[in-house]
Design an enzyme around this catalytic site. Structure first.
Site, short mmCIF file in Angstrom:
data_model
loop_
_atom_site.label_atom_id
_atom_site.label_comp_id
_atom_site.label_asym_id
_atom_site.label_seq_id
_atom_site.Cartn_x
_atom_site.Cartn_y
_atom_site.Cartn_z
N ASP A 180 0.84 -1.19 0.00
CA ASP A 180 0.00 0.00 0.00
C ASP A 180 0.88 1.24 0.00
OD1 ASP A 180 -2.37 1.35 -0.09
OD2 ASP A 180 -2.71 1.30 2.08
N HIS A 200 -3.93 13.85 0.27
CA HIS A 200 -4.20 13.01 1.45
C HIS A 200 -3.07 13.17 2.46
CE1 HIS A 200 -5.36 9.57 3.88
NE2 HIS A 200 -4.22 8.99 3.64
N GLU A 230 -10.83 3.77 3.12
CA GLU A 230 -9.88 4.52 2.30
C GLU A 230 -10.14 4.17 0.83
OE1 GLU A 230 -5.87 3.82 3.74
OE2 GLU A 230 -6.10 5.43 5.22
N GLU A 273 -9.17 3.76 -2.79
CA GLU A 273 -7.89 3.53 -3.47
C GLU A 273 -8.13 2.79 -4.78
OE1 GLU A 273 -4.69 2.06 -1.12
OE2 GLU A 273 -5.48 2.87 0.77
N ASP A 320 -9.30 0.22 1.67
CA ASP A 320 -8.33 -0.18 2.71
C ASP A 320 -8.91 0.23 4.07
OD1 ASP A 320 -5.95 -1.00 3.89
OD2 ASP A 320 -5.04 0.98 3.68
N ARG A 340 -8.82 3.85 13.03
CA ARG A 340 -7.90 4.96 13.30
C ARG A 340 -7.39 4.98 14.73
NH1 ARG A 340 -6.43 5.80 8.24
NH2 ARG A 340 -8.12 6.58 6.92
N GLN A 374 -4.71 2.55 14.89
CA GLN A 374 -3.60 3.01 14.05
C GLN A 374 -2.75 4.06 14.79
OE1 GLN A 374 -4.94 4.52 10.25
NE2 GLN A 374 -2.90 5.16 9.61
N LYS A 377 -5.05 -2.15 10.03
CA LYS A 377 -5.36 -2.29 8.61
C LYS A 377 -5.59 -3.74 8.20
CE LYS A 377 -4.04 2.05 7.36
NZ LYS A 377 -4.71 2.97 6.45
N THR A 405 -9.42 -5.89 3.75
CA THR A 405 -9.28 -4.95 2.62
C THR A 405 -10.23 -5.46 1.53
OG1 THR A 405 -6.94 -4.63 3.16
CG2 THR A 405 -7.67 -3.90 0.97
N GLU A 431 -9.96 12.48 6.96
CA GLU A 431 -9.82 13.82 6.38
C GLU A 431 -11.14 14.59 6.45
OE1 GLU A 431 -7.90 14.15 2.46
OE2 GLU A 431 -7.41 12.05 2.71
CA CA Z 1 -4.24 2.85 2.62
#
Ligand code: CA
Length: 446
Positions: free
Chosen positions: A141, A148, A214, A216, A248, A252, A255, A268, A272, A389
């Site tokens: 990743d 971002h 996320e 992606e 993904d 948080r 994380q 994570k 996925t 975000e």
């Molecule tokens: Ca990611």
């Protein structure tokens, strides 16, 4: 070396398959994404190519002799996954695509027997269960969106959102391949450790309260490189088989507690999601575009990351969209609400740069590996590719049209990722949808 076969269709060539010429589906003759599905009659896993409202069963085509002039492809399309086809290389990928486009185009003047075999191999998409189409040995990743990286960095380092290395190399880390799952598979809210509430207390161990998505793109490696042999940037494109959408999922709170100093781990690796259809790179080629222009103040790229052609046409123009459907919205029949839009054209790094950098130390990419772009965000507030975000780290809740509010995802919430490409003179194509709903955490972690 043999010349690759010339494309058999122009942008205006149509198909006789139901729905293929309907722009709203985004599945014309010029797209033909690959998939794997459970055959409704036999229960076997087959490969397919999606066109219009149907899937062409490639296993059935091979068995009926439609690929008899392409013996290696006839064998590879009997497999339940795409890896053997990927292993045949770019000329075989083009040969199969040309064969399928010839078979499915309007006015192809095929022998009646071939047309009958193709018709017999078409299945309605709505009746099928889609599977993970590739055996994915490795998942890397990246962090290729400067928007971002800047917005997330600002949450923690308002004075220096971007770290000094960002504009010199594509930042990445090794993800977890075993927990990559196809669209539609629900996501169980994970348990995990998060930061202690006070300096004196132990860390929390509980279901995450900051579950995020996320947005992606997944890039599928179709050709490997031997260990010790870097892939030059100008050859990177020939190693790419296709692309799909990827979510993904990220916890948080886990994380933020675990990521220093080695990066994310359990925040994570619980899941996925990927969209189940892989769009071939050749279908994306008409939509190629330049990467966002670097500012004059940006540092010069090192040679191994630099290619004029890559800077001019190294990324793809895709309208990416994220939607949220809450249980209350679902019950009341409301449509999913669009949270944001963004585009890989706004990334700082191209797919070829990701490949050139990944292999610059001699690391061997394997057939079926996924290289993900990292969260794709744009320059505006409405183009943020994750809730971290959009809600400024969970500080700013947002309100949905029915009055519900969210900072992070609640149980039962469903996230839908969509992507589509449009350009005058070319038929619209739509990437396979990537969607999954959140299940409540287990009552006890262990
Ligand atoms: Ca990611």
């Amino acid at each position: 070396m043999d010349q690759p076969p010339q494309p058999s269709v122009s942008p205006t060539t149509q198909s006789w398959v139901f729905g293929a010429n309907d722009p709203s589906l985004g599945l014309p003759l010029q797209h033909l994404p690959y998939c794997a599905f459970t055959h409704p009659d036999t229960g076997q896993s087959h490969l397919g190519a999606v066109i219009g409202a149907c899937v062409l069963d490639l296993h059935a085509c091979s068995t009926s002799g439609l690929f008899s002039n392409l013996p290696a492809i006839a064998v590879a399309t009997q497999a339940p996954i795409l890896n053997p086809l990927m292993a045949l290389g770019t000329q075989a990928w083009s040969a199969l695509r040309t064969e399928l486009q010839t078979l499915l185009r309007t006015g192809n003047h095929l022998p009646p027997d071939s047309r009958k075999k193709a018709e017999a191999a078409l299945l309605p998409t709505r009746d099928l269960i889609f599977l993970k189409p590739v055996d994915i040995p490795n998942y890397t990743d990246f962090y290729a969106s400067i928007h971002h990286a800047t917005r997330v960095g600002r949450l923690f380092r308002p004075d220096q959102p971007l770290l000094p290395n960002y504009k010199h190399l594509p930042i990445g880390y090794h993800g977890r391949a075993s927990s990559i799952i196809p669209s539609g598979t629900p996501i169980r809210r994970p348990w995990g450790q998060s930061r202690p509430t006070t300096p004196q207390s132990p860390p929390n161990f509980s279901p995450t309260t900051a579950l995020d998505y996320e947005l992606e793109l997944a890039l599928y490696i179709g050709q490997s490189n031997p260990l010790g042999t870097p892939i030059p940037i100008d050859q990177a494109a020939s190693h790419l088989f296709g692309a799909s959408l990827l979510n993904d999922w990220s916890a948080r709170d886990l994380q933020f507690w675990e990521s220093q100093p080695l990066g994310p781990f359990l925040s994570k690796s619980f899941a996925t999601s990927i969209s189940p259809w892989i769009t071939p790179m050749s279908a994306l080629a008409p939509f190629s575009t330049s990467i966002a222009k670097r500012s004059n103040a940006d540092p010069e790229l090192l040679d191994y990351l630099c290619s004029n052609e890559d800077q001019i046409s190294g990324t793809v123009n895709v309208l990416l969209e994220v939607f949220l459907l809450t249980p209350t919205m679902r019950t009341s029949g409301m449509p999913p609400h669009r949270l944001s839009t963004s585009n890989p054209a706004d990334l700082y790094w191209t797919p070829a740069q990701l490949i050139a950098h990944h292999t610059s130390n001699g690391c061997n990419l394997q057939i079926g590996d996924i290289l993900a772009t990292g969260t794709i965000s744009g320059p505006t507030e409405s183009s943020a590719g994750c809730l971290l975000e959009l809600t400024r780290g969970g500080a700013l809740p947002f309100t949905l049209p029915n009055g519900e509010t969210r900072t992070y995802l609640a149980d039962g919430d469903e996230i839908l990722l969509r992507g589509s490409c449009e350009r005058p003179g070319h038929p619209r194509i739509a990437l396979g949808e990537c969607r999954a709903a959140i299940l409540p955490a287990r009552a006890r972690a262990l």
